[in-house]
Design an enzyme around this catalytic site. Structure first.
Site, PDB file in Angstrom:
ATOM      1  N   PHE A  17       2.728   9.530  10.346  1.00  0.00           N
ATOM      2  CA  PHE A  17       2.001  10.939   9.933  1.00  0.00           C
ATOM      3  C   PHE A  17       0.629  10.799  10.128  1.00  0.00           C
ATOM      4  O   PHE A  17       0.216  11.409  11.110  1.00  0.00           O
ATOM      5  CB  PHE A  17       2.649  11.431   8.814  1.00  0.00           C
ATOM      6  CG  PHE A  17       1.848  12.516   8.311  1.00  0.00           C
ATOM      7  CD1 PHE A  17       1.806  13.836   9.103  1.00  0.00           C
ATOM      8  CD2 PHE A  17       1.589  12.755   6.889  1.00  0.00           C
ATOM      9  CE1 PHE A  17       1.019  14.767   8.485  1.00  0.00           C
ATOM     10  CE2 PHE A  17       0.762  13.938   6.648  1.00  0.00           C
ATOM     11  CZ  PHE A  17       0.555  14.793   7.216  1.00  0.00           C
ATOM     12  N   ASN A  26      -4.326  -9.876   6.501  1.00  0.00           N
ATOM     13  CA  ASN A  26      -4.105 -10.112   7.834  1.00  0.00           C
ATOM     14  C   ASN A  26      -5.098  -9.189   8.777  1.00  0.00           C
ATOM     15  O   ASN A  26      -5.808  -9.450   9.377  1.00  0.00           O
ATOM     16  CB  ASN A  26      -2.904  -9.735   8.450  1.00  0.00           C
ATOM     17  CG  ASN A  26      -1.699 -10.961   8.133  1.00  0.00           C
ATOM     18  OD1 ASN A  26      -2.269 -11.834   7.672  1.00  0.00           O
ATOM     19  ND2 ASN A  26      -0.756 -10.558   8.031  1.00  0.00           N
ATOM     20  N   GLY A  61      -8.558 -10.294   7.843  1.00  0.00           N
ATOM     21  CA  GLY A  61      -8.786 -11.385   8.876  1.00  0.00           C
ATOM     22  C   GLY A  61      -9.330 -11.141  10.020  1.00  0.00           C
ATOM     23  O   GLY A  61     -10.175 -11.847  10.670  1.00  0.00           O
ATOM     24  N   TYR A  96       4.214   0.402  -4.665  1.00  0.00           N
ATOM     25  CA  TYR A  96       3.246   0.998  -3.820  1.00  0.00           C
ATOM     26  C   TYR A  96       1.831   0.961  -4.599  1.00  0.00           C
ATOM     27  O   TYR A  96       0.969   0.672  -4.059  1.00  0.00           O
ATOM     28  CB  TYR A  96       3.411   2.640  -3.710  1.00  0.00           C
ATOM     29  CG  TYR A  96       2.629   3.327  -2.733  1.00  0.00           C
ATOM     30  CD1 TYR A  96       2.611   2.991  -1.272  1.00  0.00           C
ATOM     31  CD2 TYR A  96       2.142   4.327  -3.094  1.00  0.00           C
ATOM     32  CE1 TYR A  96       1.801   3.740  -0.555  1.00  0.00           C
ATOM     33  CE2 TYR A  96       1.240   5.426  -2.441  1.00  0.00           C
ATOM     34  CZ  TYR A  96       1.250   4.702  -0.990  1.00  0.00           C
ATOM     35  OH  TYR A  96       0.382   5.567  -0.119  1.00  0.00           O
ATOM     36  N   LYS A 146      -1.339  -0.969  -3.316  1.00  0.00           N
ATOM     37  CA  LYS A 146      -2.591  -0.366  -2.973  1.00  0.00           C
ATOM     38  C   LYS A 146      -3.924  -0.777  -3.936  1.00  0.00           C
ATOM     39  O   LYS A 146      -4.895  -0.920  -3.358  1.00  0.00           O
ATOM     40  CB  LYS A 146      -2.433   1.097  -2.847  1.00  0.00           C
ATOM     41  CG  LYS A 146      -1.476   1.650  -1.871  1.00  0.00           C
ATOM     42  CD  LYS A 146      -2.116   1.713  -0.455  1.00  0.00           C
ATOM     43  CE  LYS A 146      -1.463   2.326   0.493  1.00  0.00           C
ATOM     44  NZ  LYS A 146      -2.044   2.087   1.929  1.00  0.00           N
ATOM     45  N   THR A 169      -1.185  15.043   1.174  1.00  0.00           N
ATOM     46  CA  THR A 169      -1.411  15.646   2.382  1.00  0.00           C
ATOM     47  C   THR A 169      -0.210  16.117   3.245  1.00  0.00           C
ATOM     48  O   THR A 169       0.913  15.581   2.833  1.00  0.00           O
ATOM     49  CB  THR A 169      -1.919  14.461   3.204  1.00  0.00           C
ATOM     50  OG1 THR A 169      -3.061  14.065   2.666  1.00  0.00           O
ATOM     51  CG2 THR A 169      -2.703  15.022   4.502  1.00  0.00           C
TER      52      THR A 169
END
Ligand code: UDP
Length: 315
Positions: free
Chosen positions: A12, A99, A102, A145, A149, A175
Site C-alpha cells: 500500500f 540486510n 548492509g 510487530y 520495529k 494511514t
C-alpha cells in the site's frame, strides 16, 4: 538521476512511494516478496526507470550498480497480517533492516526506515511525542510487530552512529487510501467493504478507542521531506485529528448512505486505547503538515474500493 530501492514497494504505502519517487525523477527498484503486497499495485507503472524484483529482504540482498537511497517499507502492517505472519514480521523488521542497512553501507546510500506509532504501544502519554518511549507488551500478539520495529529503530541508529549512515526514521500513524487491500483487516477497509456489501460493521470493543487517520498522499509527502532533510532522529508523520473508532464507522455509513448496522465484537488483545501523533517536530523541522481533509480522503478511498470490488466480482 538518483537511484532508489523501495522494499515493500508493491504494498500500500510502498507503491505510492514508488509513484512519488518516479514523478520526482528517481529511478526505482521495487523489491517485494508479495506476501501482503500485490503486483496489481504497480501494474500501472510504465517507465523505463522502474524495475520490480521479487525477493524476501529477510535474506541476503544483491543489487547491481550504484544506489543513492533506500526506503525500507517491507513488512506486514495490518494487525491480522502480523498475527498471521508473526515470524515473517519479526524477520523483516530485524534481519530485513540489517540486510538493507548492509546495502546502504556497501553502496554509501541514505536509508529511511518505515517505523510506526505501534512502537508507543498502548500509550500512557497522549498525544505521543517522539520523546515518549512507549508501553509495549513484548510477549503479546502485537509484540511481533512492535518489537521488530523497535529493534529496527535501534539498528538504524547503530548504523548511523557506527557507520555514519545517513539514516532517517519515520514513525507512521494510521494511514488510509487507495490500494489498501479489500481484505486488509484494518478498520477503514473493513468498514468500507462491509458497508458496500450490505453487511454489519464490526466494531471491536465499544468503539471508544481512538485513532487519527492520515490520507496516504499527505503521508508520502511528509516522508519525502524527511528523506531530503538532515534530521536523523525519529519523526512522527500522521494526521493529528483524533476520533473514536465508532465515529469513523458512523462517518463511513454516512458517506455511503448505507443502512448497515454497527455490531460490537471482542476487542483484540492489547488494542491501544488512544492514539494521536504530536507532529510539532514534523511541522518545525520539515515544514510539513497534512492537508487532505477526511471527507476528501474518504471519497477517493471509496472510489477505489468500489472499483476494486467490481473488478473482483467480475473475475
Ligand atoms: N477495528 C474495529 N473493527 C474492525 C477493524 C478494526 O473496530 O473491523 C478497530 C481496532 O480494534 C482498533 C481500530 O479499529 O481499535 C484501528 O484498528 P486497525 O486494525 O485499523 O489498526 P491499529 O490502529 O489497531 O493498528
Amino acid at each position: 538521476m538518483a537511484r532508489a530501492l523501495v522494499t515493500g514497494g508493491a504494498g500500500f504505502l510502498g507503491s505510492h512511494l514508488c509513484d512519488y519517487l518516479l514523478a520526482k525523477g528517481y529511478s526505482v527498484i521495487c523489491m517485494d516478496n508479495l506476501i501482503t503486497g500485490s503486483e496489481d499495485n504497480i501494474a500501472h507503472i510504465d517507465s523505463p526507470n522502474f524495475e520490480f524484483v521479487r525477493h524476501d529482504v529477510s535474506t541476503f540482498i544483491n543489487i547491481e550498480g550504484d544506489l543513492d537511497c533506500i526506503f525500507h517499507f517491507a513488512s506486514p502492517a495490518s494487525p491480522p497480517d502480523y498475527l498471521k505472519y508473526p515470524i515473517q514480521t519479526l524477520k523483516v523488521g530485524s534481519l530485513g533492516v540489517h540486510n538493507t542497512l548492509g546495502v546502504a553501507k556497501a553502496k554509501n546510500a541514505s536509508f529511511l526506515l518505515a517505523s510506526t506509532s505501534e512502537i508507543y504501544g498502548d500509550p500512557a502519554v497522549h498525544p505521543q511525542p517522539e520523546t515518549y518511549w512507549g508501553n509495549v507488551n513484548t510477549v503479546g500478539p502485537r509484540g511481533v510487530y512492535d518489537e521488530a520495529k523497535r529493534f529496527g529503530e535501534a539498528m538504524t541508529m547503530a548504523y548511523h552512529r557506527s557507520h555514519k549512515i545517513n539514516a532517517k526514521i519515520v514513525r507512521i500513524f494510521n494511514t488510509y487510501g487507495p490500494r489498501m487491500r479489500l481484505n486488509d483487516g484494518r478498520a477503514i477497509p473493513n468498514f468500507l467493504i462491509q458497508a458496500l456489501t450490505g453487511k454489519d460493521l464490526t466494531l471491536y470493543g465499544d468503539g471508544s478507542q481512538t485513532r487519527s487517520f492520515c490520507f496516504v498522499s499527505d503521508l508520502i509527502e511528509g516522508i519525502f521531506k524527511l528523506h531530503l532533510s538532515d534530521v536523523n532522529d525519529p519523526v512522527n508523520i500522521g494526521n493529528p485529528i483524533e476520533m473514536s473508532v465508532r465515529e469513523m464507522a458512523e462517518k463511513i455509513l454516512q458517506a455511503l448512505g448505507s443502512k448497515s448496522k454497527i455490531v460490537e465484537r471482542e476487542l483484540p488483545e492489547d488494542d491501544p486505547k488512544v492514539r494521536r501523533p504530536d507532529i510539532s517536530r514534523a511541522k518545525k523541522l520539515l515544514n510539513w503538515e497534512p492537508k487532505v481533509i477526511l471527507d476528501q480522503g474518504l471519497a477517493s478511498t471509496i472510489d477505489y474500493f468500489k472499483k476494486a470490488l467490481n473488478a473482483q466480482n467480475s473475475d
